[in-house]
Structures are given as structure tokens and as C-alpha cells.
Design an enzyme around this catalytic site. Structure first.
Site, mmCIF file in Angstrom:
data_model
loop_
_atom_site.group_PDB
_atom_site.id
_atom_site.type_symbol
_atom_site.label_atom_id
_atom_site.label_comp_id
_atom_site.label_asym_id
_atom_site.label_seq_id
_atom_site.Cartn_x
_atom_site.Cartn_y
_atom_site.Cartn_z
ATOM 1 N N GLY A 103 7.478 -4.504 -7.653
ATOM 2 C CA GLY A 103 7.339 -5.884 -7.231
ATOM 3 C C GLY A 103 5.924 -6.274 -6.860
ATOM 4 N N THR B 30 -0.020 3.980 -19.723
ATOM 5 C CA THR B 30 1.120 4.325 -20.566
ATOM 6 C C THR B 30 2.412 3.806 -19.949
ATOM 7 O OG1 THR B 30 -0.021 6.323 -21.303
ATOM 8 C CG2 THR B 30 2.361 6.235 -21.656
ATOM 9 N N CYS C 235 6.655 -2.790 4.245
ATOM 10 C CA CYS C 235 5.210 -2.908 4.009
ATOM 11 C C CYS C 235 4.478 -3.430 5.236
ATOM 12 C CB CYS C 235 4.946 -3.823 2.813
ATOM 13 S SG CYS C 235 5.589 -3.163 1.270
#
Length: 379
Positions: free
Chosen positions: A69, A235, A324
């Protein structure tokens, strides 16, 4: 440990884990490679892209895979700014955005952008009239979360998006807390960009989705990037994306039933507080404006951190806000955005339900919280 922190992260779905192992073994090729092994991985990747497009009700050309996100928020916002429809340097957001958005806005301010931070009302919602008052001729972007990660309110994104479209203003929304909890198909078709994170719906960490409307002529953030059509370097994590897609399919299929179950769990916990409900503050809204799986609350006179530690001691994992932000001395962002300050703001804690939460777990946690009010009163 009884887990009540699903808004922070979810355990990996066992079927998704099996798919991750199989894809890592059988589809290990670089999806950009031109040989058959690479083509096999590329075909799986495109199947996942088509599946997310189907679930969101959008064109697959706008689906990009990311590391989660936070990256989807950052790159999605920067993509829109690179393709602004009109001249201007004004952005509108809220005081309660995830740190990946909030910190980016602070960075943009240092680079010369003007940013307006909207507060939330007493229910944790963006007031539409306040939003209208903040719009300027120079406004080129709006970034407002769809579901609040701390009190669980669902913002009026569709209404805001309709206004933005008429004014040639781009709109981005963070759907990390809402995908897999409520239908966001109508939202996806209305906004210019949105963000999703795999570990919020039982997929693996390090996976995410960004949607950018294919009509937006964005430029790569890092020049020369080739992966994901220039959206991000590195990648592509095909096994992780395959596992995330499997988890998404499962939550998408069971969404109405699970939402009903989570609402019942919420009612069970609140009912177990009934004898001491005057000692609690409840934050958020009701009905379609509220995610049933998130319950923001506080015990009057008791810091949320103490409640968290006491619950943890008794074998129940809750939180004091978004992961967070946890560990900072400042109150949860949503409390500040709602105008709640001082001791009242620090009383906040969050309970979030999920797939493995039982009715008894919810009832027992409610009894523990009610018992804490008695213990505090004894001192």
C-alpha cells in the site's frame, strides 16, 4: 494469543501460501524475459492482472502490481502529479492520512506545492462542505483515504470524485482498509488512482496493487523503468502476486457474509460493555459509513497504551492505532484530525476483528475491558 489487530496485518491464508510455494517453484522465471520460462511467468502475471480488474470493475490496463500500500500510494500520487490536467500547485488531503501519504505531502510542500489538510468531524468523516471550501482554481489533486485505519469510518469518496471529475481535478484514494471488507467497485470506477495492500486481506506481505485510470497520461517516476510498464523498477514478484490474487478471490467471494459476521462480533463486544458503557468513549460512525471490523474507543481516564499492555498480559492483542504510527509519543493521527487533544487523545485504542475472531473471543475481550474500568476506579 487472541488476535484483535487485523487492521494492522492478517495471517497468510493457507491456500495462498500453497500457491506462493508452487508459483515460486514452477513459475520462477522473470516475467520480462523473452524465453518460454519467462513467458510462462508473464502469462500468470497477466491472469492475475485480469482477475484484479474483474474484482474492481476496471480496465486491466490500469492495474499495476507493487510492494504494498505505501508504494502504491507514493507512486500513484506521483503518477497523477506527472499528468496534471491543468496548471496549478494545490493539493487537498486530510490530517488523518496514512504516513505514506502524509509524509509525501510534507515532502511536496518543501518542494513548493501548496497542501491543504482537511480535519475530520466528530464521527471521523470528511465534511463535504469543508472540502468544497478548500478547492481552488489551482487545485490539481485530491488524495483522501477511503477507509480510516483507526476508527473505521468510510469517507464519501464517490461524491468527492464526481465533483473532481467536473473540475478537472485528479483524485487518488487509499483503499488499503476497504478492499476485501466492502465493495469498492463503484469507487474504483470513479477515481483516477487507488491503492491496495495484500497483507490486509490474508495475502503475503510485500505485495500490493495500484490502479491508475488508463486515460491518465502519467510519466514513470524513475526514468528508464521497464517493469510494470514503467510504473516501478525491480523484478516483478510473480509468486507473491499469485498468492495475493488467490487471497483476494477468497475475500471477494465471501465479502457479504463476512461483513455480516464482523458486524455481529462488534455488537457482541459492545454488549459485554453495557454495564460500564459510561466509562467508554466510542469513535466512528454507523451503517454504510462504518467498517464493521474496526472499533476505535477509549476508557475515560486511562491511557490507551496501558489498556494495550493489560490486554496483552491477559493474552489479547489490540493496538493504539495504525502500526506505522505506534511507538510515537504523539496521539493517533485520527484523534488529532477529529480535534481530540491531550489526555482524551491518548486514551484511544483500536480493536479490529478478522477471519479467526470468534464470538466468545469478542465477548471475553469486552469483559476484560469492562474489568479494567473497575480496576482503575479502585485506585
Amino acid at each position: 494469543m487472541k488476535y484483535f489487530d487485523y487492521a494492522a496485518t492478517c495471517p497468510l491464508d493457507p491456500e495462498a501460501a500453497d500457491i506462493f510455494v508452487k508459483a515460486s517453484t514452477d513459475y520462477f522465471g522473470n516475467s520480462q524475459s523473452l524465453h518460454e520460462t519467462g513467458s510462462t511467468s508473464a502469462n500468470l502475471l497477466e491472469s492475475c492482472r485480469e482477475e484484479f480488474a474483474r474484482m474492481l470493475g476496471v480496465d486491466s490496463a490500469g492495474i499495476y502490481f507493487s510492494s504494498g500500500g505505501s508504494e502504491s500510494n507514493f507512486l500513484g500520487i506521483m503518477a497523477l502529479l506527472s499528468a496534471a490536467r491543468k496548471n496549478g500547485n494545490h493539493i487537498i488531503t486530510t490530517l488523518a492520512e496514512h504516513s505514506s501519504v502524509f509524509n509525501l505531502m510534507k515532502k511536496l510542500e518543501r518542494e513548493g506545492w501548496e497542501v491543504t489538510y482537511l480535519p475530520l468531524d466528530e464521527k471521523g468523516l470528511v465534511d463535504f462542505e469543508s472540502f468544497l471550501a478548500a478547492v481552488k482554481e489551482e487545485t490539481v489533486l485530491v488524495s483522501i483515504h477511503h477507509g480510516n485505519s483507526e476508527v473505521g469510518t468510510v469517507q464519501p469518496i464517490k461524491k468527492i470524485a464526481d465533483f473532481c471529475r467536473d473540475k478537472q481535478i485528479f483524485i487518488h484514494t487509499d483503499c488499503v482498509q476497504t478492499f476485501g471488507k466492502i465493495s469498492i467497485a463503484g469507487i474504483a470506477g470513479s477515481v483516477d488512482a487507488l491503492s491496495i495492500s495484500g497483507h490486509k486481506f490474508y495475502g503475503p506481505k510485500g505485495t500490493g496493487v495500484a490502479y491508475i485510470n488508463p486515460r491518465v497520461a502519467w510519466q514513470p517516476f524513475i526514468e528508464g523503468t521497464v517493469h510494470e510498464k514503467g510504473f516501478r523498477p525491480g523484478t516483478v514478484n510473480v509468486p507473491g502476486i499469485a498468492a495475493m490474487t488467490s487471497a483476494a478471490q477468497k475475500v471477494h467471494l465471501t465479502l457479504p457474509e463476512e461483513a455480516k459476521r464482523l458486524k455481529a462480533l462488534r455488537s457482541t463486544l459492545l454488549a459485554s460493555l453495557s454495564n460500564s458503557k459510561d466509562r467508554f468513549r466510542m469513535f466512528g460512525s454507523e451503517g454504510e459509513e462504518q467498517l464493521p471490523g474496526i472499533l476505535g474507543m477509549g476508557i475515560i481516564g486511562v491511557e490507551g497504551q496501558l489498556v494495550l499492555l493489560e490486554c496483552n498480559r491477559r493474552g489479547y492483542a489490540i493496538s493504539t492505532g495504525t502500526a506505522c504510527h505506534t511507538g510515537m509519543l504523539s496521539p493517533a493521527k485520527t484523534m488529532t484530525a477529529m480535534g481530540i487533544e491531550g489526555k482524551a487523545a491518548k486514551e484511544f485504542f483500536r480493536i479490529s476483528f478478522g477471519r479467526f475472531t470468534t464470538d466468545k473471543d469478542a465477548e471475553d475481550l469486552g469483559k476484560i475491558l469492562a474489568d479494567l474500568t473497575v480496576q482503575v476506579s479502585a485506585f
